[in-house]
Design a protein around this motif. Sequence first.
Motif, PDB file in Angstrom:
ATOM      1  N   THR A  87      29.817 -40.433   9.302  1.00  0.00           N
ATOM      2  CA  THR A  87      28.561 -40.404   8.476  1.00  0.00           C
ATOM      3  C   THR A  87      28.744 -41.491   7.277  1.00  0.00           C
ATOM      4  O   THR A  87      29.480 -41.516   6.769  1.00  0.00           O
ATOM      5  CB  THR A  87      28.222 -39.048   7.996  1.00  0.00           C
ATOM      6  N   HIS A  89      26.955 -42.894   3.708  1.00  0.00           N
ATOM      7  CA  HIS A  89      26.272 -42.558   2.763  1.00  0.00           C
ATOM      8  C   HIS A  89      25.784 -43.661   2.017  1.00  0.00           C
ATOM      9  O   HIS A  89      26.620 -44.383   1.503  1.00  0.00           O
ATOM     10  CB  HIS A  89      27.351 -41.399   1.999  1.00  0.00           C
ATOM     11  N   ARG A  90      24.600 -43.697   1.855  1.00  0.00           N
ATOM     12  CA  ARG A  90      23.900 -45.049   1.276  1.00  0.00           C
ATOM     13  C   ARG A  90      23.385 -44.499  -0.415  1.00  0.00           C
ATOM     14  O   ARG A  90      23.252 -43.341  -0.571  1.00  0.00           O
ATOM     15  CB  ARG A  90      22.512 -45.093   1.781  1.00  0.00           C
ATOM     16  N   LYS A  91      24.029 -45.562  -1.108  1.00  0.00           N
ATOM     17  CA  LYS A  91      23.788 -45.053  -2.464  1.00  0.00           C
ATOM     18  C   LYS A  91      22.826 -46.278  -3.288  1.00  0.00           C
ATOM     19  O   LYS A  91      23.122 -47.568  -2.900  1.00  0.00           O
ATOM     20  CB  LYS A  91      25.048 -45.299  -3.307  1.00  0.00           C
ATOM     21  N   ASN A  96      28.009 -47.613  -1.323  1.00  0.00           N
ATOM     22  CA  ASN A  96      28.021 -46.749  -0.125  1.00  0.00           C
ATOM     23  C   ASN A  96      29.234 -46.582   0.389  1.00  0.00           C
ATOM     24  O   ASN A  96      30.184 -47.280   0.217  1.00  0.00           O
ATOM     25  CB  ASN A  96      27.471 -47.810   1.122  1.00  0.00           C
ATOM     26  N   SER A 106      37.153 -40.915   2.603  1.00  0.00           N
ATOM     27  CA  SER A 106      36.119 -41.530   2.689  1.00  0.00           C
ATOM     28  C   SER A 106      36.445 -43.210   2.472  1.00  0.00           C
ATOM     29  O   SER A 106      37.344 -43.561   1.640  1.00  0.00           O
ATOM     30  CB  SER A 106      34.820 -41.430   1.725  1.00  0.00           C
ATOM     31  N   ASN A 119      21.236 -43.430   4.690  1.00  0.00           N
ATOM     32  CA  ASN A 119      21.713 -42.211   4.378  1.00  0.00           C
ATOM     33  C   ASN A 119      21.992 -41.348   5.434  1.00  0.00           C
ATOM     34  O   ASN A 119      20.854 -40.702   6.104  1.00  0.00           O
ATOM     35  CB  ASN A 119      21.156 -41.923   3.261  1.00  0.00           C
ATOM     36  N   ASN A 120      23.203 -40.800   5.622  1.00  0.00           N
ATOM     37  CA  ASN A 120      23.414 -39.636   6.820  1.00  0.00           C
ATOM     38  C   ASN A 120      23.283 -40.234   8.028  1.00  0.00           C
ATOM     39  O   ASN A 120      23.487 -39.452   8.939  1.00  0.00           O
ATOM     40  CB  ASN A 120      22.797 -38.496   6.396  1.00  0.00           C
ATOM     41  N   THR A 170      18.943 -42.743  -2.661  1.00  0.00           N
ATOM     42  CA  THR A 170      19.932 -43.380  -1.622  1.00  0.00           C
ATOM     43  C   THR A 170      19.110 -44.819  -1.200  1.00  0.00           C
ATOM     44  O   THR A 170      20.010 -45.549  -0.470  1.00  0.00           O
ATOM     45  CB  THR A 170      20.101 -42.606  -0.430  1.00  0.00           C
TER      46      THR A 170
END
Length: 714
Positions: A87, A89-91, A96, A106, A119-120, A170
């Motif tokens: 998965t 994960h965008r920040k 990320n 991670s 994201n996701n 995100t």
Amino acid sequence: MAKKKEKKAGKRMTKKQLAEKLVDFFQAKPDEILTLKYIFSELRLTTHPLKMLCIDILSELQLDDYIVEVDKGKYRLNRRGKELVGTFHRKSNGKNSFTPEDGGESIFIAERNSAHAMNNDKVRIAFYAKRKSRDAEGEVIEIIERANDTFVGTLEVTKGYAFLVTENRTLANDIFIPKEKLKGGKTGDKAIVKVVEWPDKAKNPIGQVIDILGKAGDNTTEMHAILAEFGLPYVYPKAVETAAEKIPAEISQEDIANREDFRKVTTFTIDPKDAKDFDDALSIRPLKDGLWEVGVHIADVTHYVKEGGIIDREAEKRATSVYLVDRTIPMLPERLSNFICSLRPDEEKLTYSVIFDITEKGEVKKSRVVHTVIKSDRRFTYEEAQDVIETGKGDYNEEILALDKIAKALREKRFNSGAINFDRYEVKFDIDENGKPLGVFFKVSKDANKLIEEFMLLANRTVAEKIGKVPKNKKAKVLPYRIHDLPDPEKLDNLAQFIARFGYKIRTSGTKTDVSKSINHLLDDIQGKKEENLIETVSIRAMQKARYSTFNIGHYGLAFEYYTHFTSPIRRFPDMMVHRLVSKYLEGGRSVSETKYEALCEHSSEMEQIAANAERASVKYKQVEFMMDKIGQTYDGVISGVTEWGLYVELNENKCEGMIPVRDLDDDYYEFDEKNYCLRGRRKNRTYSLGDAITIKVARANLEKKQLDFALVD
């Protein structure tokens, strides 16, 4: 001039700085073979010491398997690192990350290596060979499955195009919308936009408007926006409502013939004053001295909602009703939830019931689960029932006092068995007809609430035992249970350390009952103390979340070995599943597929969590709206959360929560101590700890972000 400066900077470059430059350089050219000469020239390594340092670092990177020397003096990024699926994960700050689906730590994904994954999203990455003392890194090479391609935000429309400005944490970039994809949206409209593409070289994703929710700031618009943000439906499908309209409300003689008749037994409902969906009623009659027959009657929803039908499929998808600050988004169409199934007074209703022969000491002598027909004699609000309990006077006072006595005995038994007593108040808003919050009040659970709670718990537990409790050598039939695991040992230790500073102790080892009794003892000790709310919050965080599963492990918080949800089928899909399965099994039916029902349990648990998050967001929105006209005012509060980015403060007067950003604590450099829930100044050693009393001034209120900023008052 510039060149001279560059040389100077070059001279001062440390080994660490040059190593980082080299790493970035190789990552920016992952498929190219880079010669020494090219590296020197591109990184402007003009002096002999810098060149030697560079060769030194290159050989270390080789040893670390980060790069390979393909020929003398020719290097390439090591892309032989394995590929992983997981998965993304965008920040919005560009940090990320990627979580492998088979667990493991991670992995950092730089924005330039993200392939515009959202994201996701489920993605495949190429894992760069890990280097000593550096975080693992990777690059997205395939987007396998998009998780979410719709976003909620406010439109900004110019002459030729538009943007959706999102508050999504995100997404760093606004979404570009071509003029013809605006669906009539104007500047200042809240809209739902679907991302249709994100070209390689484009800074912004490109989207199209799916729906216009209304003007930003309008109450209904904002509530719908919260629902849309969490992927929850904000309108009821017409086709489902039409199907519900066709269901006859009349009860036939045939329906009644197959049921136990409770229409002449004293029966009433006790609910919040604004409730319309009464899904449970209690009946009571004396059997002999000290023995009562108590019926817990639950709306027989599945009599009307047929499995696999259009209404059932919609209910399964929603899995729960959603309770925002000012509205309910029902799981079932209103014709069912507020009319046909609702156990309204003086109306005959079909119910599914658990009937108990029970003593005043809460000992169940006999119980049975049966289909019934009832007629409620009275609808009590909690306040009205409470009044009867306190004064001993009023309608059905004898029955209510008997139920109260039994409920108190059941409650005492439960706590003696090790149930945990989290008795929290709820923050509610007085809201005018436009949805504007006028004031805050606290909803406290009194005896009338606890009376209903105990009988619902008893019914749920009894149903679970009827199906789950089987002789040793027999396998129980599949049923969705409501399960609650033991607290996380590490979190319990942290809790013990945290409360020690207030002078409290808990047991972190021993039997289940030992631990839960010591938590209860703690909760009793803090009653009425200024740290009560805080310690209760930290204690709740140490607990696991309750969820649905076909694999029964019992319910730790309630101290029940068997527990399910049977009593709220109007607002929870698991209860509908349980109603159907219990009917099937009591008629001798075979067990159903564990895999199918476990998947439904997982979906229901997930939707319950999403609904709770949406509810919290709506409360947060109203808190910010309530504080909008209080900028500059001073309040006393308590530090309710500590993070590396600041202090959360809950105000004593109205329980609104805001944040003091760490950047505003400018008298020192503060470091976050996670274990001790505090920020500590490096020079002066001043600490801000969870639970500290603090005085603040309201600095900013941002409705878009649902964010209150406070400033410290010395």
